[in-house]
Design an enzyme around this catalytic site. Structure first.
Site, short mmCIF file in Angstrom:
data_model
loop_
_atom_site.label_atom_id
_atom_site.label_comp_id
_atom_site.label_asym_id
_atom_site.label_seq_id
_atom_site.Cartn_x
_atom_site.Cartn_y
_atom_site.Cartn_z
N ASP A 17 0.86 -1.19 0.00
CA ASP A 17 0.00 0.00 0.00
C ASP A 17 0.89 1.23 0.00
O ASP A 17 0.99 1.96 0.99
CB ASP A 17 -0.91 -0.03 1.23
N GLU A 93 -6.03 4.98 -9.46
CA GLU A 93 -7.33 5.45 -9.00
C GLU A 93 -7.93 6.52 -9.91
O GLU A 93 -7.24 7.43 -10.39
CB GLU A 93 -7.22 6.01 -7.59
N LYS A 129 -9.04 1.75 -9.96
CA LYS A 129 -9.53 1.90 -8.59
C LYS A 129 -10.63 2.96 -8.54
O LYS A 129 -10.44 4.09 -8.98
CB LYS A 129 -8.35 2.30 -7.69
N THR A 153 -12.76 0.67 -3.90
CA THR A 153 -12.13 1.12 -2.67
C THR A 153 -13.12 1.91 -1.81
O THR A 153 -14.27 2.10 -2.18
CB THR A 153 -10.88 1.96 -2.99
N PHE A 175 -12.04 -1.55 4.14
CA PHE A 175 -11.11 -0.89 5.05
C PHE A 175 -11.28 -1.43 6.47
O PHE A 175 -12.39 -1.71 6.91
CB PHE A 175 -11.34 0.62 5.03
#
Length: 315
Positions: A17, A93, A129, A153, A175
């Site tokens: 990450d 993303e 993403k 996400t 998450f």
């Protein structure tokens, strides 16, 4: 005795990450994932200075359009560098400001895929993403049909997870740490064990549901606050972990046990969620509604910071 990181690799696919090339080279993850916050930090690193200059030089248009294109090109350039160090995929993303616009999200995804194609990177090395809004999930559903795989996400609610699976999304990033953050901020005592962590419990529930109903969508736990959360999800399909926590896992040789075990039972999937059902179920979870909105705002803020940084270089 192998390190906890090596033991974990035998149970889950480890993803980095970070956009930090040195960290990726050190920990050798299968995949890597980036976001506007990570790209903003990466753009300040000396290793990426030439890529920043190149993105600005090749950007099309003028004014805000040129800056936006430079931002996309920088994301692709950084993604390309990361792909030189990993065998799998990099997640890039879509602008968080498009989170409630399906058509614009699809168009931005096509643009990013096109830039990667120009750089000689195929779709088999990419994940687009997208925030797990209703509009984002619908965009991902269309992109998946085109063979463009997606990483959904900012996923906090069970409704988001169900809708993603029903849409045939390649991968979700539920998450963990941000769920714990919300509960602690709202009066919850610190969990006695990692298994009591509400973020760990959320991902466990989603993983078990996917296995029970035979969904192929990959579950990748994300946003960890400590190694206890990570190890409490050992056995999850994938885990995306920050360099600091990867280092802590590498430094320990304590035993790692599989935490997630598939029960083997199968169940018929319930009726698919329609938009009204999705919005109501998501709305019923105050943690999820607050953290999704906050996450989109924060990613959008970092996107604006990155664009301001690029605009300043343009003069």
């Amino acid at each position: 005795m192998p390190s906890q990181l090596e033991q974990l690799r035998s149970l889950s696919t480890v993803v980095a990450d970070t956009g930090d090339i040195e960290a990726i080279a050190r920990f050798k993850p299968m995949d890597a994932t980036t976001n506007p916050s990570l790209l903003f930090k990466a753009a300040s690193l000396p290793a990426y200075a030439a890529h920043v200059d190149g993105a600005l030089a090749r950007a099309a248009g003028s004014g805000e359009a040129k800056v936006a294109d430079a931002s996309d090109r920088l994301a692709v350039a950084i993604g390309g560098e990361i792909l030189k160090l990993i065998p799998g995929r990099v997640s890039t993303e879509v602008d968080a400001r498009l989170s409630f616009d399906t058509e614009a999200t699809v168009a931005k995804a096509h643009h990013l895929v096109g830039l990667y194609d120009q750089a000689g990177v195929g779709r088999d090395r990419l994940l687009i993403k997208i925030a797990s809004t209703w509009e984002g999930i619908r965009a991902a559903e269309r992109l998946e049909r085109e063979g463009i795989h997606c990483n959904l996400t900012l996923l906090f609610s069970f409704a988001q997870a169900v809708a993603c699976a029903e849409a045939g999304v390649y991968l979700i990033s539920p998450f963990v740490g941000r769920i714990l953050d919300w509960h602690l901020a709202n009066g919850m005592d610190k969990p006695a064990t990692p298994q009591d962590d509400p973020g760990v419990q959320s991902v466990t529930r989603i993983w078990q549901y996917y296995k029970q109903h035979g969904y192929q969508t990959v579950v990748m736990g994300a946003s960890f606050r400590n190694t206890g959360e990570v190890l409490a999800l050992a056995g999850c399909d994938r885990l995306t972990i920050s360099p600091d926590l990867l280092g802590a896992l590498e430094a320990s040789d304590a035993t790692v046990e599989r935490a997630l075990v598939e029960g083997g039972e199968r169940a018929t999937a319930p009726a698919a969620l329609d938009e009204a059902g999705f919005r109501w179920q998501h709305n019923e979870d105050p943690m999820a509604t607050e953290k999704l909105a906050q996450g989109i705002r924060n990613f959008a803020a970092d996107q604006r910071k990155l664009e301001a940084q690029l605009a300043a270089k343009l003069g």
